[in-house]
Write a protein that holds these residues in place. Structure first.
Motif, PDB file in Angstrom:
ATOM      1  N   VAL A 130       0.872  -1.171   0.000  1.00  0.00           N
ATOM      2  CA  VAL A 130       0.000   0.000   0.000  1.00  0.00           C
ATOM      3  C   VAL A 130       0.911   1.223   0.000  1.00  0.00           C
ATOM      4  O   VAL A 130       1.807   1.333   0.853  1.00  0.00           O
TER       5      VAL A 130
ATOM      6  N   GLN B 107      -3.344   0.766  -3.269  1.00  0.00           N
ATOM      7  CA  GLN B 107      -2.695  -0.540  -3.372  1.00  0.00           C
ATOM      8  C   GLN B 107      -1.985  -0.691  -4.712  1.00  0.00           C
ATOM      9  O   GLN B 107      -2.583  -0.455  -5.768  1.00  0.00           O
TER      10      GLN B 107
ATOM     11  N   THR C  37       0.016  -3.739  -6.712  1.00  0.00           N
ATOM     12  CA  THR C  37       0.298  -5.175  -6.681  1.00  0.00           C
ATOM     13  C   THR C  37       1.050  -5.572  -7.945  1.00  0.00           C
ATOM     14  O   THR C  37       0.614  -5.269  -9.057  1.00  0.00           O
TER      15      THR C  37
END
Length: 120
Positions: free
Chosen positions: A92, A115, A117
């Motif tokens: 995050v 976030q 990823t």
């Protein structure tokens, strides 16, 4: 009252890129340093990059050469361009800014986090 709003997170494959944005709004006279931090699951929040109002930058060793921080003072916005992303960049990401209000009082402010990823 000051609000920092982040955007630009998402899912990307290893080697890919993301650009994060953070816009500050509210009672703002000026903004001193701005920066990005990140927190991975089970780990402490860590510094990613910072930038002064004049444009001087500082990076964590783990992102040097891959990430670039820059800002638009007229728009009270800071950006983080992330290239050559690795799975270990998954976290995050939080925006931070030292903002001076119209009473010339500085305060430390954080965004809500976005976030990022990195996964195949």
């Amino acid at each position: 009252q000051v609000v920092l709003v982040e955007s630009g997170g998402g899912l990307v494959q290893p080697g890919g890129s993301l650009r994060l944005s953070c816009a500050a709004s509210g009672s703002i006279f000026s903004i001193n340093a701005m920066g990005w931090y990140r927190q991975a699951p089970g780990k402490e929040r860590e510094l990613v990059a910072t930038i002064t109002r004049g444009g001087s930058t500082n990076y964590a060793d783990s992102v040097k050469g891959r990430f670039t921080i820059f800002r638009d003072n007229a728009q009270n916005t800071v950006y983080l361009q992330m290239n050559s992303l690795k799975p270990e960049d998954t976290a995050v990401y939080y925006c931070n800014a030292e903002i001076v209000n119209f009473r010339y009082y500085p305060s430390d402010n954080w965004g809500q986090g976005t976030q990022g990823t990195v996964s195949s």
